[in-house]
Design a protein around this motif. Sequence first.
Motif, mmCIF file in Angstrom:
data_model
loop_
_atom_site.group_PDB
_atom_site.id
_atom_site.type_symbol
_atom_site.label_atom_id
_atom_site.label_comp_id
_atom_site.label_asym_id
_atom_site.label_seq_id
_atom_site.Cartn_x
_atom_site.Cartn_y
_atom_site.Cartn_z
ATOM 1 N N ARG A 92 41.868 -24.049 33.570
ATOM 2 C CA ARG A 92 42.954 -23.565 32.720
ATOM 3 C C ARG A 92 42.631 -23.744 31.242
ATOM 4 N NH1 ARG A 92 48.182 -23.041 35.415
ATOM 5 N NH2 ARG A 92 47.603 -22.688 37.569
ATOM 6 N N GLN A 93 42.015 -24.881 30.931
ATOM 7 C CA GLN A 93 41.644 -25.106 29.538
ATOM 8 C C GLN A 93 40.562 -24.128 29.086
ATOM 9 O OE1 GLN A 93 43.063 -26.543 27.166
ATOM 10 N NE2 GLN A 93 44.606 -27.587 28.370
ATOM 11 N N ALA B 34 40.194 -21.160 30.221
ATOM 12 C CA ALA B 34 40.849 -19.865 30.060
ATOM 13 C C ALA B 34 41.551 -19.789 28.718
ATOM 14 C CB ALA B 34 41.844 -19.643 31.200
ATOM 15 N N ILE B 35 42.176 -20.875 28.331
ATOM 16 C CA ILE B 35 42.842 -20.916 27.029
ATOM 17 C C ILE B 35 41.810 -20.755 25.914
ATOM 18 C CG2 ILE B 35 44.032 -22.465 25.411
ATOM 19 C CD1 ILE B 35 45.722 -23.449 27.743
ATOM 20 N N GLY B 36 40.675 -21.419 26.077
ATOM 21 C CA GLY B 36 39.605 -21.311 25.083
ATOM 22 C C GLY B 36 39.100 -19.884 24.942
ATOM 23 N N VAL B 37 38.882 -19.236 26.063
ATOM 24 C CA VAL B 37 38.410 -17.849 26.047
ATOM 25 C C VAL B 37 39.425 -16.961 25.325
ATOM 26 C CG1 VAL B 37 37.971 -15.835 27.507
ATOM 27 C CG2 VAL B 37 37.005 -18.043 28.132
ATOM 28 N N LYS B 38 40.673 -17.206 25.638
ATOM 29 C CA LYS B 38 41.756 -16.401 25.068
ATOM 30 C C LYS B 38 41.878 -16.595 23.555
ATOM 31 C CE LYS B 38 44.011 -13.420 26.684
ATOM 32 N NZ LYS B 38 43.378 -12.411 27.528
ATOM 33 N N LEU B 39 41.748 -17.850 23.145
ATOM 34 C CA LEU B 39 41.825 -18.160 21.713
ATOM 35 C C LEU B 39 40.723 -17.443 20.944
ATOM 36 C CD1 LEU B 39 42.430 -21.991 21.282
ATOM 37 C CD2 LEU B 39 43.854 -20.120 20.451
ATOM 38 N N ARG B 40 39.509 -17.534 21.481
ATOM 39 C CA ARG B 40 38.390 -16.895 20.805
ATOM 40 C C ARG B 40 38.574 -15.389 20.782
ATOM 41 N NH1 ARG B 40 35.681 -21.026 23.265
ATOM 42 N NH2 ARG B 40 35.188 -19.799 25.100
ATOM 43 N N GLN B 41 39.113 -14.858 21.876
ATOM 44 C CA GLN B 41 39.310 -13.420 21.942
ATOM 45 C C GLN B 41 40.303 -12.973 20.868
ATOM 46 O OE1 GLN B 41 41.246 -11.949 25.430
ATOM 47 N NE2 GLN B 41 40.841 -9.821 24.911
ATOM 48 N N MET B 42 41.368 -13.773 20.720
ATOM 49 C CA MET B 42 42.389 -13.474 19.731
ATOM 50 C C MET B 42 41.804 -13.478 18.317
ATOM 51 S SD MET B 42 45.805 -15.706 19.222
ATOM 52 C CE MET B 42 45.096 -16.606 17.867
ATOM 53 N N PHE B 43 41.007 -14.493 18.069
ATOM 54 C CA PHE B 43 40.381 -14.659 16.761
ATOM 55 C C PHE B 43 39.370 -13.532 16.501
ATOM 56 C CE2 PHE B 43 38.063 -17.286 13.562
ATOM 57 C CZ PHE B 43 39.146 -17.764 12.862
ATOM 58 N N ALA C 252 40.761 -14.285 31.513
ATOM 59 C CA ALA C 252 39.631 -15.110 31.095
ATOM 60 C C ALA C 252 38.498 -14.984 32.094
ATOM 61 C CB ALA C 252 40.052 -16.562 30.954
ATOM 62 N N MET D 15 50.380 -17.876 32.001
ATOM 63 C CA MET D 15 49.149 -18.604 32.299
ATOM 64 C C MET D 15 48.318 -17.888 33.352
ATOM 65 S SD MET D 15 47.592 -21.326 31.208
ATOM 66 C CE MET D 15 45.875 -21.459 31.638
ATOM 67 N N GLU E 222 39.259 -10.695 17.749
ATOM 68 C CA GLU E 222 39.895 -9.394 17.626
ATOM 69 C C GLU E 222 40.167 -9.073 16.155
ATOM 70 O OE1 GLU E 222 43.140 -7.859 20.637
ATOM 71 O OE2 GLU E 222 44.066 -8.613 18.820
ATOM 72 N N VAL E 223 40.647 -10.069 15.419
ATOM 73 C CA VAL E 223 40.905 -9.855 13.986
ATOM 74 C C VAL E 223 39.587 -9.703 13.236
ATOM 75 C CG1 VAL E 223 42.076 -10.702 11.927
ATOM 76 C CG2 VAL E 223 43.008 -11.237 14.181
#
Lengths: 63, 197
Positions: A23-24, A26-35, B190, B183, A37-38
Amino acid sequence: MIDQNDRPLRRASSSDVSEARLRQQAIGVKLRQMFDEVISEPVPEEFLDILRRADSQRSGGED
Amino acid sequence: MPNREPLDPASEAIFKRELVGLIPHLRAFARTLCGDATAADDLAQDAIMKAWDARASFQIGTNMKAWTFMILRNQFYSEKRRSWRQSQLDQEAAERTLIAVDDPESPVALDEMRLALGMLPPEQREALILVGAGGFAYEEAADICGCAVGTVKSRVSRARRALQGILEQGAYDRDGAPAGDAMSAILADAERLSGPR
């Protein structure tokens, strides 16, 4: 698509730990993706104008 | 203001080229601090002007990305202190951000992440962004935020836990309706993005 990502390290005894880690990750992947993207957005002209102006303020702005 | 000799034209050209290369990163960092895309670009532009004006005090060869991020962050907090409207703008800003990123390619989970991130205390959010997305080491993030390395570490780990909690419980509001499966959407996405190594 071939997906052979079987996660062999995952054991029953540590499944909670693996689950939390997953889960962590996945959160990391998502954060980087968000960043990212900009970051991949085209830079608006105003930004480059700032530095062009800075150039002309200087002597003649020859690069 | 440090009183240094002006840069020679060659160094100035290098500085400028690097600064231009950092613009996308500064915009991304500003977006996470402000939420609102327009305010973020204003902030990033101010930071770039400040960085340019302070170019003589930058030591060529040191980490320019960290230096500019620090300038941007200081700018953000000095503006924020002046801005009494900040809190009432937050909700509106969050909604505008969603519109700003209304990209058909962008999966729903990304919006959920953005909203969840917006719920974190600012110091946790920035620590997590710097380390988790900006690619900074804990030490660099500590320099940027002007705090101890241990403080950054604990903020990042608290932020991660909090994010996970928010995303799992759907503890945020979206049109008044909580979405409990953010989630799982993020997990699925992810997995797709990271793919087999």
